[in-house]
Scaffold this active site. Structure first.
Site, PDB file in Angstrom:
ATOM      1  N   SER A 158     -31.491  31.573  -2.457  1.00 57.90           N
ATOM      2  CA  SER A 158     -31.644  30.252  -2.695  1.00 57.90           C
ATOM      3  C   SER A 158     -31.707  29.683  -1.027  1.00 57.90           C
ATOM      4  CB  SER A 158     -30.311  29.724  -3.075  1.00 57.90           C
ATOM      5  OG  SER A 158     -30.345  28.086  -2.729  1.00 57.90           O
ATOM      6  N   TYR A 183     -21.218  28.650  -1.225  1.00 54.84           N
ATOM      7  CA  TYR A 183     -22.416  28.807  -2.028  1.00 54.84           C
ATOM      8  C   TYR A 183     -23.369  29.296  -0.746  1.00 54.84           C
ATOM      9  CZ  TYR A 183     -26.437  28.395  -4.883  1.00 54.84           C
ATOM     10  OH  TYR A 183     -27.751  28.589  -5.489  1.00 54.84           O
TER      11      TYR A 183
END
Length: 320
Positions: A158, A183
């Site tokens: 990501s 994350y």
């Protein structure tokens, strides 16, 4: 040496779909494993690969839901896999190896994002454990089926990899949890995993890539409050997308499908891709690109060693 981190001019772009990049491609006789291949980008990936003729194995934590989601897609089978449980990972790999098949494509697509603090296994932080360690263990356990055919392994990362690198002094967030930092670390780990796997596996013909699929509204956002997404400018009060840069699931699946199959990447690997091309290095204040902390070979080797120690599995231990 890894492939230079620069665009190759693939001819595809941010609005290309998984079906676009597979147009004219025949994957008959090939086998793909797509974790989380029954929801969001994973389901679009499964559909596209199966539509091009591949046999697709979809291991899932919720197998009944996976079976329902892929019903009617020819050439798809499901199995049980909980990436946060190393025994479950080992069990799936052993069942696949026992089938005697080799695998041509592995797409590490499943993941969790910005979840509340959760501990799994021996107390590991859930995002690092699920997004990285589970996939690390999976690929290492599957290595006897990956190596013979010179498979491609794709780690779905990501743009959030730019939030932080691996926090070597507190990988498991034992001293203060921040869901976005966690994350970001997990997504940086996905890129580093691809860098090191490519370095270790290329002599066997195995190449690895990390990809940023783009911003897409999928079940990945299940841990985010509606108000948070409204404040971020992603959706309006009615839940409709408002950010023009967001992609459809089919567009979001395109880069991982391209990385997994494109002949344009023959002989390449160990790089981060976005918008169906190899990404450029991230610049100060620029959009997109890959940050240096996620492609550093030393950091990649260090993470591999840590992952081997934590999971107890390393397919390359005897060779290194």
């Amino acid at each position: 040496m890894t492939t230079p981190q620069h665009k190759i001019g693939s001819g595809f772009g941010a609005r290309s779909t998984a079906d676009d990049v597979l147009s004219g491609t025949d994957l008959s006789g090939s086998t793909a494993i797509v974790t989380g291949g029954y929801s969001g980008l994973g389901l679009e990936t499964t559909r596209a690969l199966a539509g091009a003729g591949a046999r697709v194995v979809v291991p899932a934590r919720r197998r009944s839901a996976a079976q329902e989601a892929v019903e009617g897609i020819d050439g798809v089978e499901t199995d049980d896999l909980d990436l946060s449980d190393l025994e479950s990972v080992r069990g799936f790999a052993e069942r696949f190896l026992a089938s005697g098949r080799t695998v041509d494509i592995v797409i590490n697509n499943a993941g969790v994002m910005a979840c509340p603090e959760t501990r799994v296994g021996p107390g590991w932080e859930a995002q690092f454990a699920t997004n990285h360690l589970g996939h690390y263990a999976l690929v290492n356990h599957l290595w006897p089926a990956i190596a013979p055919g010179g498979a491609r392994v794709v780690a779905v990362s990501s743009g959030a990899h730019g939030i932080t690198g691996v926090r070597w002094d507190d990988v498991q967030f034992e001293h203060g949890y921040d869901r976005w930092q966690a994350y970001g670390q997990a997504k940086a780990a996905n890129v580093l995993f691809a860098v090191q796997l490519d370095a270790l596996g290329r002599d066997a013909g195995v190449r690895a890539f990390a990809v940023h699929p783009g911003s897409i509204l999928t079940p990945l956002q299940r841990h985010l409050a509606k108000a948070e997404m409204v404040d971020a400018g992603w959706i309006d009060e009615n839940g409709n997308p408002t950010d023009p840069t967001f992609k459809t699931p089919g567009q979001g699946a395109a880069t991982q499908v391209w990385a997994a199959t494109s002949p344009q990447l023959a002989g390449m690997g160990g790089v981060y891709c976005e918008d169906c091309d190899i990404a450029e290095p991230a610049g100060d204040g620029s959009e997109g690109g890959v940050h240096a902390h996620a492609t550093d070979p030393g950091q990649a080797a260090r993470l591999w060693a840590l992952s081997a120690d934590l999971t107890g599995v390393d397919a390359f231990a005897a060779a290194t």
